[in-house]
Design a protein around this motif. Sequence first.
Motif, PDB file in Angstrom:
ATOM      1  N   UNK A   1      56.426  44.029  30.928  1.00 37.91           N
ATOM      2  CA  UNK A   1      55.908  44.866  32.019  1.00 37.91           C
ATOM      3  C   UNK A   1      54.413  45.120  31.850  1.00 37.91           C
ATOM      4  N   UNK A   2      54.005  45.418  30.614  1.00 40.72           N
ATOM      5  CA  UNK A   2      52.586  45.671  30.352  1.00 40.72           C
ATOM      6  C   UNK A   2      51.751  44.430  30.628  1.00 40.72           C
ATOM      7  N   UNK A   3      52.203  43.281  30.152  1.00 41.69           N
ATOM      8  CA  UNK A   3      51.467  42.036  30.369  1.00 41.69           C
ATOM      9  C   UNK A   3      51.441  41.661  31.844  1.00 41.69           C
ATOM     10  N   UNK A   4      52.516  41.954  32.565  1.00 36.63           N
ATOM     11  CA  UNK A   4      52.538  41.680  34.004  1.00 36.63           C
ATOM     12  C   UNK A   4      51.465  42.493  34.722  1.00 36.63           C
ATOM     13  N   UNK A   5      51.312  43.753  34.321  1.00 36.25           N
ATOM     14  CA  UNK A   5      50.289  44.607  34.937  1.00 36.25           C
ATOM     15  C   UNK A   5      48.882  44.094  34.614  1.00 36.25           C
ATOM     16  N   UNK A   6      48.662  43.680  33.359  1.00 34.42           N
ATOM     17  CA  UNK A   6      47.338  43.183  32.953  1.00 34.42           C
ATOM     18  C   UNK A   6      46.978  41.911  33.709  1.00 34.42           C
ATOM     19  N   UNK A   7      47.925  40.976  33.791  1.00 31.83           N
ATOM     20  CA  UNK A   7      47.639  39.722  34.488  1.00 31.83           C
ATOM     21  C   UNK A   7      47.476  39.942  35.997  1.00 31.83           C
ATOM     22  N   UNK A   8      48.146  40.945  36.536  1.00 32.68           N
ATOM     23  CA  UNK A   8      47.965  41.257  37.957  1.00 32.68           C
ATOM     24  C   UNK A   8      46.555  41.766  38.216  1.00 32.68           C
ATOM     25  N   UNK A   9      46.039  42.582  37.323  1.00 30.63           N
ATOM     26  CA  UNK A   9      44.655  43.069  37.452  1.00 30.63           C
ATOM     27  C   UNK A   9      43.679  41.896  37.382  1.00 30.63           C
ATOM     28  N   UNK A  10      43.938  40.958  36.453  1.00 29.32           N
ATOM     29  CA  UNK A  10      43.080  39.774  36.338  1.00 29.32           C
ATOM     30  C   UNK A  10      43.130  38.958  37.628  1.00 29.32           C
ATOM     31  N   UNK A  11      44.332  38.814  38.192  1.00 31.15           N
ATOM     32  CA  UNK A  11      44.476  38.063  39.437  1.00 31.15           C
ATOM     33  C   UNK A  11      43.690  38.713  40.575  1.00 31.15           C
ATOM     34  N   UNK A  12      43.804  40.020  40.701  1.00 38.28           N
ATOM     35  CA  UNK A  12      43.103  40.727  41.783  1.00 38.28           C
ATOM     36  C   UNK A  12      41.589  40.635  41.613  1.00 38.28           C
ATOM     37  N   UNK A  13      41.109  40.764  40.365  1.00 40.43           N
ATOM     38  CA  UNK A  13      39.668  40.671  40.118  1.00 40.43           C
ATOM     39  C   UNK A  13      39.143  39.295  40.502  1.00 40.43           C
ATOM     40  N   UNK A  14      39.899  38.251  40.215  1.00 37.33           N
ATOM     41  CA  UNK A  14      39.451  36.908  40.545  1.00 37.33           C
ATOM     42  C   UNK A  14      39.587  36.609  42.035  1.00 37.33           C
ATOM     43  N   UNK A  15      40.555  37.235  42.699  1.00 41.58           N
ATOM     44  CA  UNK A  15      40.637  37.097  44.153  1.00 41.58           C
ATOM     45  C   UNK A  15      39.374  37.673  44.797  1.00 41.58           C
ATOM     46  N   UNK A  16      38.941  38.826  44.309  1.00 44.20           N
ATOM     47  CA  UNK A  16      37.726  39.449  44.844  1.00 44.20           C
ATOM     48  C   UNK A  16      36.510  38.556  44.618  1.00 44.20           C
ATOM     49  N   UNK A  17      36.422  37.951  43.424  1.00 43.36           N
ATOM     50  CA  UNK A  17      35.297  37.060  43.143  1.00 43.36           C
ATOM     51  C   UNK A  17      35.346  35.797  43.992  1.00 43.36           C
ATOM     52  N   UNK A  18      36.559  35.289  44.251  1.00 42.68           N
ATOM     53  CA  UNK A  18      36.678  34.090  45.081  1.00 42.68           C
ATOM     54  C   UNK A  18      36.298  34.369  46.531  1.00 42.68           C
ATOM     55  N   UNK A  19      36.735  35.527  47.041  1.00 41.62           N
ATOM     56  CA  UNK A  19      36.427  35.892  48.421  1.00 41.62           C
ATOM     57  C   UNK A  19      34.942  36.190  48.588  1.00 41.62           C
ATOM     58  N   UNK A  20      34.357  36.810  47.586  1.00 45.42           N
ATOM     59  CA  UNK A  20      32.932  37.180  47.633  1.00 45.42           C
ATOM     60  C   UNK A  20      32.142  36.333  46.638  1.00 45.42           C
ATOM     61  N   UNK A  21      32.336  35.018  46.697  1.00 46.01           N
ATOM     62  CA  UNK A  21      31.700  34.143  45.709  1.00 46.01           C
ATOM     63  C   UNK A  21      30.169  34.172  45.732  1.00 46.01           C
ATOM     64  N   UNK A  22      29.492  34.337  46.891  1.00 45.60           N
ATOM     65  CA  UNK A  22      28.026  34.439  46.826  1.00 45.60           C
ATOM     66  C   UNK A  22      27.560  35.637  46.005  1.00 45.60           C
ATOM     67  N   UNK A  23      28.211  36.791  46.218  1.00 40.95           N
ATOM     68  CA  UNK A  23      27.844  37.981  45.446  1.00 40.95           C
ATOM     69  C   UNK A  23      28.216  37.811  43.974  1.00 40.95           C
ATOM     70  N   UNK A  24      29.370  37.183  43.724  1.00 42.82           N
ATOM     71  CA  UNK A  24      29.795  36.954  42.341  1.00 42.82           C
ATOM     72  C   UNK A  24      28.838  36.017  41.625  1.00 42.82           C
TER      73      UNK A  24
END
Length: 268
Positions: A236-259
């Motif tokens: 459960x803990x690892x699932x939460x950590x990897x979900x945060x990583x996934x969301x952070x990378x989604x934000x970077x992919x969507x806003x790749x110029x700013x990233x």
Amino acid sequence: MAATPRRQLSTLTALAGAILLAFFVAPDALARSSVSTANVSDSFRQGFVAYWRSGSRDFPARLESTVAFWFRFHLVKAGVSALLLGVAVALAVVLWRHVGQRTGGRLARLRFGLSWAPVGMLGVFALVALMANVQGAAAPFASLLPMLTSGGADGELAATLAQVRHQADAHPSPRHSPALTVMVSDFAVYHAVLAAMAAALSCALAVTAVVLWKRSRTPVDGRSKRVTKLGAAVSSLLAAVTLVIALANVMNAVNSPQALAHFFAGGW
């Protein structure tokens, strides 16, 4: 499969050692040109300066060979990592089925518990290496970008990076370099691939946590119940950590110029 548990463990351990050796040796053996891990950083820096000044979206020959080598490098490492992960899973299965079920005294249980530590570390290493190298193979140009800013820059590279930072901060702009468009696109792919893998891993860990929790509710002995509950909590803990990583990378992919601008400003 017909061998004794001790022989299975010995065989799998030897296989894991051989694959680990291949992980560090085999990829560089693919250097069929002047590019290798020894000079890939210098080659990329020189090729990038020429690329930025070319005013074209197409890589010049030197940069093309560097990116091609980096793709092959990560592709082979991803394949070796997948093999290593398979061996780690096989080791865990053997330990659980043939060793864990036969632990008798306290000393035997202690040995069984300690034997899980290297297997767990091997599995985590293989999984992280697999994800990182799949990401690098999917976007080799973007994965080379940290080499531009590591170790300092001077001369032509420093001047080029200053222009990149200026245009990245002003993006989108009708006068930006075609190379910047390629960088923004590849940067988006780089983060999207990791986001997809992290999301899939998060789902798998969440399912594992649910299965282990349900199993801990069934009538079993106390030790097995404690182990399954611990496994459910860790999953459960690892699932939460990897979900945060996934969301952070989604934000970077969507806003790749700013990233990308943030990366060249000193972040990643």
